[in-house]
Design a protein around this motif. Sequence first.
Motif, short mmCIF file in Angstrom:
data_model
loop_
_atom_site.label_atom_id
_atom_site.label_comp_id
_atom_site.label_asym_id
_atom_site.label_seq_id
_atom_site.Cartn_x
_atom_site.Cartn_y
_atom_site.Cartn_z
N UNK A 1 0.86 -1.16 0.00
CA UNK A 1 0.00 0.00 0.00
C UNK A 1 0.90 1.23 0.00
N UNK A 2 0.62 2.16 -0.87
CA UNK A 2 1.35 3.43 -0.91
C UNK A 2 0.35 4.55 -0.60
N UNK A 3 0.68 5.34 0.40
CA UNK A 3 -0.18 6.45 0.83
C UNK A 3 0.50 7.73 0.40
N UNK A 4 -0.23 8.57 -0.33
CA UNK A 4 0.31 9.83 -0.85
C UNK A 4 -0.48 11.00 -0.28
N UNK A 5 0.21 12.09 -0.01
CA UNK A 5 -0.47 13.29 0.47
C UNK A 5 0.45 14.16 1.28
N UNK A 6 -0.12 14.93 2.16
CA UNK A 6 0.63 15.75 3.11
C UNK A 6 0.61 14.99 4.43
N UNK A 7 1.69 14.27 4.70
CA UNK A 7 1.71 13.28 5.78
C UNK A 7 2.68 13.70 6.88
N UNK A 8 2.18 13.80 8.08
CA UNK A 8 3.04 14.05 9.25
C UNK A 8 3.45 12.69 9.79
N UNK A 9 4.64 12.23 9.39
CA UNK A 9 5.07 10.89 9.75
C UNK A 9 5.24 10.70 11.25
N UNK A 10 5.50 11.79 12.00
CA UNK A 10 5.66 11.67 13.46
C UNK A 10 4.38 11.18 14.12
N UNK A 11 3.24 11.55 13.58
CA UNK A 11 1.98 11.09 14.16
C UNK A 11 1.36 9.94 13.36
N UNK A 12 1.57 9.94 12.04
CA UNK A 12 0.90 8.95 11.20
C UNK A 12 1.52 7.55 11.33
N UNK A 13 2.84 7.45 11.44
CA UNK A 13 3.46 6.13 11.56
C UNK A 13 3.03 5.40 12.83
N UNK A 14 3.03 6.05 14.00
CA UNK A 14 2.50 5.35 15.19
C UNK A 14 1.01 5.02 15.04
N UNK A 15 0.26 5.89 14.38
CA UNK A 15 -1.16 5.64 14.13
C UNK A 15 -1.32 4.37 13.28
N UNK A 16 -0.53 4.26 12.22
CA UNK A 16 -0.57 3.07 11.36
C UNK A 16 -0.24 1.82 12.17
N UNK A 17 0.81 1.89 12.98
CA UNK A 17 1.20 0.74 13.81
C UNK A 17 0.07 0.31 14.73
N UNK A 18 -0.55 1.26 15.41
CA UNK A 18 -1.65 0.95 16.34
C UNK A 18 -2.84 0.32 15.63
N UNK A 19 -3.24 0.90 14.52
CA UNK A 19 -4.43 0.40 13.83
C UNK A 19 -4.19 -0.94 13.14
N UNK A 20 -3.00 -1.14 12.61
CA UNK A 20 -2.68 -2.46 12.05
C UNK A 20 -2.73 -3.52 13.14
N UNK A 21 -2.20 -3.19 14.31
CA UNK A 21 -2.22 -4.14 15.43
C UNK A 21 -3.65 -4.42 15.88
N UNK A 22 -4.48 -3.39 15.95
CA UNK A 22 -5.89 -3.59 16.34
C UNK A 22 -6.61 -4.51 15.37
N UNK A 23 -6.26 -4.42 14.09
CA UNK A 23 -6.89 -5.26 13.07
C UNK A 23 -6.23 -6.63 12.95
N UNK A 24 -5.12 -6.82 13.65
CA UNK A 24 -4.43 -8.10 13.59
C UNK A 24 -3.63 -8.29 12.31
N UNK A 25 -3.23 -7.18 11.68
CA UNK A 25 -2.46 -7.25 10.44
C UNK A 25 -0.96 -7.18 10.74
N UNK A 26 -0.19 -7.94 10.00
CA UNK A 26 1.26 -7.78 10.03
C UNK A 26 1.58 -6.63 9.09
N UNK A 27 2.48 -5.75 9.53
CA UNK A 27 2.82 -4.62 8.68
C UNK A 27 4.29 -4.30 8.80
N UNK A 28 4.83 -3.77 7.70
CA UNK A 28 6.22 -3.35 7.63
C UNK A 28 6.28 -2.07 6.80
#
Length: 77
Positions: A1-28
């Motif tokens: 998955x490639x996400x494009x836009x105006x992305x604040x990685x300081x907040x978005x990367x932890x957000x991605x980690x949390x939500x992937x974990x909540x959904x039970x997805x492995x992510x890298x």
Amino acid sequence: MTILGSLDTRSFLPWINRHAAKLGLDQHIQHADQARIELILSGPVELIDAMEMGCSLGPINVWVEDIQRAEAVDQSI
């Protein structure tokens, strides 16, 4: 998955980690900068769909322009 836009990685990367974990997805995370995040997700397609929807809404300080998905090719064969 490639996400494009105006992305604040300081907040978005932890957000991605949390939500992937909540959904039970492995992510890298393969790449992350202020305009593009590339990540590999594995799990049921329905949960990856849910992750895509969540990422499109994301945290308040992120503006997602587009999300591109491609099926990963197994290089181990």
